[in-house]
Design a protein around this motif. Structure first.
Motif, PDB file in Angstrom:
ATOM      1  N   PRO A   1       0.781  -1.235   0.000  1.00 46.14           N
ATOM      2  CA  PRO A   1       0.000   0.000   0.000  1.00 46.14           C
ATOM      3  C   PRO A   1       0.817   1.292   0.000  1.00 46.14           C
ATOM      4  CG  PRO A   1      -0.988  -1.562   1.486  1.00 46.14           C
ATOM      5  CD  PRO A   1       0.328  -2.140   1.045  1.00 46.14           C
ATOM      6  N   ASP A   2       2.015   1.273   0.560  1.00 41.60           N
ATOM      7  CA  ASP A   2       2.767   2.529   0.638  1.00 41.60           C
ATOM      8  C   ASP A   2       4.168   2.486   0.054  1.00 41.60           C
ATOM      9  OD1 ASP A   2       3.951   0.949   2.550  1.00 41.60           O
ATOM     10  OD2 ASP A   2       4.075   2.517   4.061  1.00 41.60           O
ATOM     11  N   SER A   3       4.579   1.357  -0.521  1.00 44.12           N
ATOM     12  CA  SER A   3       5.917   1.309  -1.113  1.00 44.12           C
ATOM     13  C   SER A   3       5.990   0.253  -2.199  1.00 44.12           C
ATOM     14  CB  SER A   3       6.985   1.033  -0.046  1.00 44.12           C
ATOM     15  OG  SER A   3       6.863  -0.278   0.448  1.00 44.12           O
ATOM     16  N   LEU A   4       7.040   0.372  -3.004  1.00 41.66           N
ATOM     17  CA  LEU A   4       7.292  -0.647  -4.011  1.00 41.66           C
ATOM     18  C   LEU A   4       8.780  -0.940  -4.041  1.00 41.66           C
ATOM     19  CD1 LEU A   4       8.527   0.498  -6.992  1.00 41.66           C
ATOM     20  CD2 LEU A   4       6.374   1.709  -6.865  1.00 41.66           C
ATOM     21  N   GLN A   5       9.089  -2.134  -4.480  1.00 42.05           N
ATOM     22  CA  GLN A   5      10.478  -2.591  -4.528  1.00 42.05           C
ATOM     23  C   GLN A   5      10.714  -3.278  -5.856  1.00 42.05           C
ATOM     24  OE1 GLN A   5      12.003  -4.451  -0.959  1.00 42.05           O
ATOM     25  NE2 GLN A   5      12.804  -6.118  -2.177  1.00 42.05           N
ATOM     26  N   ILE A   6      11.857  -2.998  -6.463  1.00 48.86           N
ATOM     27  CA  ILE A   6      12.250  -3.644  -7.714  1.00 48.86           C
ATOM     28  C   ILE A   6      13.574  -4.348  -7.477  1.00 48.86           C
ATOM     29  CG2 ILE A   6      12.922  -3.291 -10.120  1.00 48.86           C
ATOM     30  CD1 ILE A   6      11.105  -0.821 -10.130  1.00 48.86           C
ATOM     31  N   GLU A   7      13.614  -5.627  -7.805  1.00 57.23           N
ATOM     32  CA  GLU A   7      14.834  -6.414  -7.672  1.00 57.23           C
ATOM     33  C   GLU A   7      15.224  -6.933  -9.051  1.00 57.23           C
ATOM     34  OE1 GLU A   7      14.831  -9.190  -4.186  1.00 57.23           O
ATOM     35  OE2 GLU A   7      12.723  -8.578  -4.145  1.00 57.23           O
ATOM     36  N   PRO A   8      16.501  -6.835  -9.394  1.00 55.66           N
ATOM     37  CA  PRO A   8      16.942  -7.339 -10.705  1.00 55.66           C
ATOM     38  C   PRO A   8      16.854  -8.860 -10.749  1.00 55.66           C
ATOM     39  CG  PRO A   8      18.834  -6.741  -9.375  1.00 55.66           C
ATOM     40  CD  PRO A   8      17.601  -6.328  -8.604  1.00 55.66           C
ATOM     41  N   PRO A   9      16.859  -9.405 -11.946  1.00 56.26           N
ATOM     42  CA  PRO A   9      16.803 -10.858 -12.052  1.00 56.26           C
ATOM     43  C   PRO A   9      18.051 -11.494 -11.448  1.00 56.26           C
ATOM     44  CG  PRO A   9      17.227  -9.872 -14.190  1.00 56.26           C
ATOM     45  CD  PRO A   9      16.983  -8.751 -13.224  1.00 56.26           C
ATOM     46  N   THR A  10      17.897 -12.694 -10.958  1.00 52.43           N
ATOM     47  CA  THR A  10      19.050 -13.440 -10.470  1.00 52.43           C
ATOM     48  C   THR A  10      19.412 -14.449 -11.541  1.00 52.43           C
ATOM     49  OG1 THR A  10      17.634 -15.021  -9.342  1.00 52.43           O
ATOM     50  CG2 THR A  10      18.447 -13.173  -8.048  1.00 52.43           C
ATOM     51  N   GLY A  11      20.664 -14.798 -11.593  1.00 47.51           N
ATOM     52  CA  GLY A  11      21.099 -15.755 -12.610  1.00 47.51           C
ATOM     53  C   GLY A  11      22.599 -15.737 -12.739  1.00 47.51           C
ATOM     54  N   ASP A  12      23.055 -16.367 -13.796  1.00 45.68           N
ATOM     55  CA  ASP A  12      24.488 -16.509 -14.014  1.00 45.68           C
ATOM     56  C   ASP A  12      25.209 -15.183 -14.146  1.00 45.68           C
ATOM     57  OD1 ASP A  12      24.003 -19.403 -16.171  1.00 45.68           O
ATOM     58  OD2 ASP A  12      24.050 -19.226 -13.995  1.00 45.68           O
ATOM     59  N   ASP A  13      24.544 -14.143 -14.617  1.00 48.07           N
ATOM     60  CA  ASP A  13      25.215 -12.867 -14.808  1.00 48.07           C
ATOM     61  C   ASP A  13      25.402 -12.094 -13.507  1.00 48.07           C
ATOM     62  OD1 ASP A  13      22.434 -12.565 -14.676  1.00 48.07           O
ATOM     63  OD2 ASP A  13      22.455 -10.721 -15.862  1.00 48.07           O
ATOM     64  N   HIS A  14      24.885 -12.633 -12.370  1.00 43.91           N
ATOM     65  CA  HIS A  14      25.030 -11.949 -11.090  1.00 43.91           C
ATOM     66  C   HIS A  14      25.863 -12.763 -10.119  1.00 43.91           C
ATOM     67  CE1 HIS A  14      22.268  -8.771 -12.095  1.00 43.91           C
ATOM     68  NE2 HIS A  14      21.502  -9.678 -12.647  1.00 43.91           N
ATOM     69  N   GLU A  15      26.684 -13.685 -10.603  1.00 42.43           N
ATOM     70  CA  GLU A  15      27.516 -14.512  -9.714  1.00 42.43           C
ATOM     71  C   GLU A  15      28.679 -13.716  -9.185  1.00 42.43           C
ATOM     72  OE1 GLU A  15      28.598 -18.334 -11.203  1.00 42.43           O
ATOM     73  OE2 GLU A  15      26.661 -18.597 -12.116  1.00 42.43           O
TER      74      GLU A  15
END
Length: 87
Positions: free
Chosen positions: A73-87
């Protein structure tokens, strides 16, 4: 993109998500993919239209442009995809 982008919003959730995603991607909102390709913006807004910030309301999580978006109701969050490019 930052690992997590979180903010409070004062506009309809659908507009806030598009604006936050554009900021996270460093692009104008008019240049990113339409939210309606990923979820129903009208339904998203209707979930929160009568939820006062003072009470606990719904939390919705969905994928948008490959990122995980969580709206409350009062906030939003964006998280990048997880995967091999974030090791």
């Amino acid at each position: 993109m930052k690992p997590v982008f979180k903010q409070h919003y004062s506009q309809p959730p659908s507009m806030a998500v598009v604006s936050a995603m554009a900021d996270a991607l460093h692009q104008p909102a008019t240049k990113i993919e339409s939210l309606s390709n990923w979820t129903d913006p009208v339904a998203l807004d209707s979930l929160f239209e009568n939820t006062p910030e003072a009470i606990s309301g719904p939390t919705v999580t969905f994928e948008y442009i490959g990122c995980r978006v969580t709206v409350s109701p009062d906030s939003l969050q964006i998280e990048p995809p997880t995967g091999d490019d974030h090791e």
